[in-house]
Design a protein around this motif. Structure first.
Motif, PDB file in Angstrom:
ATOM      1  N   ALA A  38      40.943  29.965  36.710  1.00 35.91           N
ATOM      2  CA  ALA A  38      40.774  31.041  37.689  1.00 35.91           C
ATOM      3  C   ALA A  38      41.970  31.125  38.638  1.00 35.91           C
ATOM      4  O   ALA A  38      42.432  32.221  38.961  1.00 35.91           O
ATOM      5  N   ILE A  39      42.502  29.992  39.066  1.00 39.10           N
ATOM      6  CA  ILE A  39      43.652  29.992  39.977  1.00 39.10           C
ATOM      7  C   ILE A  39      44.881  30.566  39.293  1.00 39.10           C
ATOM      8  O   ILE A  39      45.615  31.363  39.894  1.00 39.10           O
ATOM      9  N   VAL A  40      45.105  30.202  38.041  1.00 36.84           N
ATOM     10  CA  VAL A  40      46.259  30.739  37.310  1.00 36.84           C
ATOM     11  C   VAL A  40      46.121  32.252  37.148  1.00 36.84           C
ATOM     12  O   VAL A  40      47.086  32.997  37.327  1.00 36.84           O
ATOM     13  N   TYR A  41      44.917  32.726  36.846  1.00 37.46           N
ATOM     14  CA  TYR A  41      44.706  34.165  36.708  1.00 37.46           C
ATOM     15  C   TYR A  41      44.935  34.875  38.039  1.00 37.46           C
ATOM     16  O   TYR A  41      45.585  35.917  38.096  1.00 37.46           O
ATOM     17  N   VAL A  42      44.401  34.313  39.121  1.00 39.36           N
ATOM     18  CA  VAL A  42      44.579  34.914  40.446  1.00 39.36           C
ATOM     19  C   VAL A  42      46.059  34.951  40.816  1.00 39.36           C
ATOM     20  O   VAL A  42      46.553  35.949  41.339  1.00 39.36           O
ATOM     21  N   LEU A  67      36.043  45.389  39.035  1.00 40.54           N
ATOM     22  CA  LEU A  67      34.882  44.624  39.498  1.00 40.54           C
ATOM     23  C   LEU A  67      34.433  43.602  38.454  1.00 40.54           C
ATOM     24  O   LEU A  67      34.034  42.495  38.800  1.00 40.54           O
ATOM     25  N   GLU A  68      34.523  43.956  37.180  1.00 37.66           N
ATOM     26  CA  GLU A  68      34.139  43.029  36.109  1.00 37.66           C
ATOM     27  C   GLU A  68      35.020  41.782  36.118  1.00 37.66           C
ATOM     28  O   GLU A  68      34.538  40.659  35.965  1.00 37.66           O
ATOM     29  N   THR A  69      36.318  41.952  36.322  1.00 31.24           N
ATOM     30  CA  THR A  69      37.246  40.820  36.404  1.00 31.24           C
ATOM     31  C   THR A  69      36.921  39.952  37.609  1.00 31.24           C
ATOM     32  O   THR A  69      36.919  38.727  37.524  1.00 31.24           O
ATOM     33  N   GLN A  70      36.627  40.588  38.725  1.00 29.38           N
ATOM     34  CA  GLN A  70      36.269  39.840  39.930  1.00 29.38           C
ATOM     35  C   GLN A  70      34.998  39.027  39.720  1.00 29.38           C
ATOM     36  O   GLN A  70      34.893  37.897  40.194  1.00 29.38           O
ATOM     37  N   LYS A  71      34.056  39.587  38.996  1.00 29.75           N
ATOM     38  CA  LYS A  71      32.811  38.856  38.731  1.00 29.75           C
ATOM     39  C   LYS A  71      33.084  37.609  37.897  1.00 29.75           C
ATOM     40  O   LYS A  71      32.528  36.546  38.161  1.00 29.75           O
ATOM     41  N   TRP A  72      33.950  37.728  36.876  1.00 27.16           N
ATOM     42  CA  TRP A  72      34.280  36.568  36.043  1.00 27.16           C
ATOM     43  C   TRP A  72      35.028  35.513  36.845  1.00 27.16           C
ATOM     44  O   TRP A  72      34.783  34.314  36.690  1.00 27.16           O
ATOM     45  N   LEU A  73      35.938  35.941  37.713  1.00 26.89           N
ATOM     46  CA  LEU A  73      36.673  34.988  38.551  1.00 26.89           C
ATOM     47  C   LEU A  73      35.736  34.298  39.528  1.00 26.89           C
ATOM     48  O   LEU A  73      35.826  33.091  39.750  1.00 26.89           O
ATOM     49  N   PHE A  74      34.828  35.062  40.129  1.00 25.85           N
ATOM     50  CA  PHE A  74      33.848  34.470  41.040  1.00 25.85           C
ATOM     51  C   PHE A  74      32.978  33.463  40.304  1.00 25.85           C
ATOM     52  O   PHE A  74      32.675  32.391  40.829  1.00 25.85           O
ATOM     53  N   LEU A  75      32.575  33.802  39.074  1.00 22.85           N
ATOM     54  CA  LEU A  75      31.767  32.886  38.283  1.00 22.85           C
ATOM     55  C   LEU A  75      32.521  31.595  37.996  1.00 22.85           C
ATOM     56  O   LEU A  75      31.964  30.495  38.099  1.00 22.85           O
ATOM     57  N   ALA A  76      33.811  31.701  37.655  1.00 24.55           N
ATOM     58  CA  ALA A  76      34.615  30.504  37.379  1.00 24.55           C
ATOM     59  C   ALA A  76      34.737  29.630  38.624  1.00 24.55           C
ATOM     60  O   ALA A  76      34.516  28.412  38.570  1.00 24.55           O
ATOM     61  N   PHE A  77      35.091  30.233  39.756  1.00 25.46           N
ATOM     62  CA  PHE A  77      35.178  29.474  41.002  1.00 25.46           C
ATOM     63  C   PHE A  77      33.806  28.923  41.394  1.00 25.46           C
ATOM     64  O   PHE A  77      33.680  27.773  41.807  1.00 25.46           O
ATOM     65  N   GLY A  78      32.761  29.748  41.289  1.00 28.26           N
ATOM     66  CA  GLY A  78      31.421  29.338  41.678  1.00 28.26           C
ATOM     67  C   GLY A  78      30.914  28.163  40.854  1.00 28.26           C
ATOM     68  O   GLY A  78      30.351  27.215  41.401  1.00 28.26           O
ATOM     69  N   PHE A 128      37.258  35.793  48.376  1.00 29.31           N
ATOM     70  CA  PHE A 128      38.107  36.455  47.389  1.00 29.31           C
ATOM     71  C   PHE A 128      37.348  37.429  46.502  1.00 29.31           C
ATOM     72  O   PHE A 128      37.868  38.474  46.146  1.00 29.31           O
ATOM     73  N   PHE A 129      36.131  37.101  46.090  1.00 28.66           N
ATOM     74  CA  PHE A 129      35.426  37.878  45.067  1.00 28.66           C
ATOM     75  C   PHE A 129      33.965  38.034  45.424  1.00 28.66           C
ATOM     76  O   PHE A 129      33.394  37.155  46.015  1.00 28.66           O
ATOM     77  N   PRO A 130      33.258  39.033  44.915  1.00 27.27           N
ATOM     78  CA  PRO A 130      33.821  40.276  44.416  1.00 27.27           C
ATOM     79  C   PRO A 130      34.096  41.231  45.567  1.00 27.27           C
ATOM     80  O   PRO A 130      33.311  41.331  46.494  1.00 27.27           O
TER      81      PRO A 130
END
Length: 139
Positions: A38-42, A67-78, A128-130
């Motif tokens: 997630a950090i590398v993607y951000v 929004l879909e990308t933000q949800k996946w990033l939030f899920l990874a961080f979460g 950061f998300f969403p």
């Protein structure tokens, strides 16, 4: 923090220290890999050339990620921080680690490491998300 704590449990722990150290290492490594992805993607999405949190946050907002990308990033961080806190059902490594760790290791685990997961969730995942794309307000 992951490797020194696993070594602390594995070398100076109780009778089931190797089991507890391996379980601790595997669980927290999975969380760390999720966070790294997630950090590398951000970092790539922000295109700011910096890891300054405020700058990255403003660049992410300007980039208007879908929004879909933000949800996946939030899920990874979460998930990464849920493992590190640990929240149910990602908590099964914690009793073994506390029981088998030496007293000093258990104090470090409870006093520092568990709080880092909660701090990270509140500092990174929530702000950061969403973020919905810019919505124009009607007066």
């Amino acid at each position: 923090m992951l490797v020194p704590m696993a070594l602390l449990i594995g070398i100076w722990g109780g009778p089931r220290r190797v089991y507890a150290a391996v379980k601790f290492f595997i669980y927290t490594m999975v969380g760390s890999v999720l966070m790294l992805v997630a950090i590398v993607y951000v970092y790539g999405a922000a295109r700011c050339g910096s890891f300054d949190i405020g700058h990255v946050q403003s660049q992410l907002q300007a980039a208007a990620l879908p929004l879909e990308t933000q949800k996946w990033l939030f899920l990874a961080f979460g998930l990464a921080f849920a493992i590190k806190v640990p929240l149910f059902p990602f908590h099964t490594w914690l009793p073994d680690a506390h029981v088998e760790a030496p007293t000093a290791g258990s104090v470090i685990l409870a006093g520092v490491l568990l709080k880092m997961g909660a701090y990270g969730f509140l500092r990174f995942a929530v702000p950061f998300f969403p973020r919905p794309p810019s919505i124009t307000r009607r007066s």
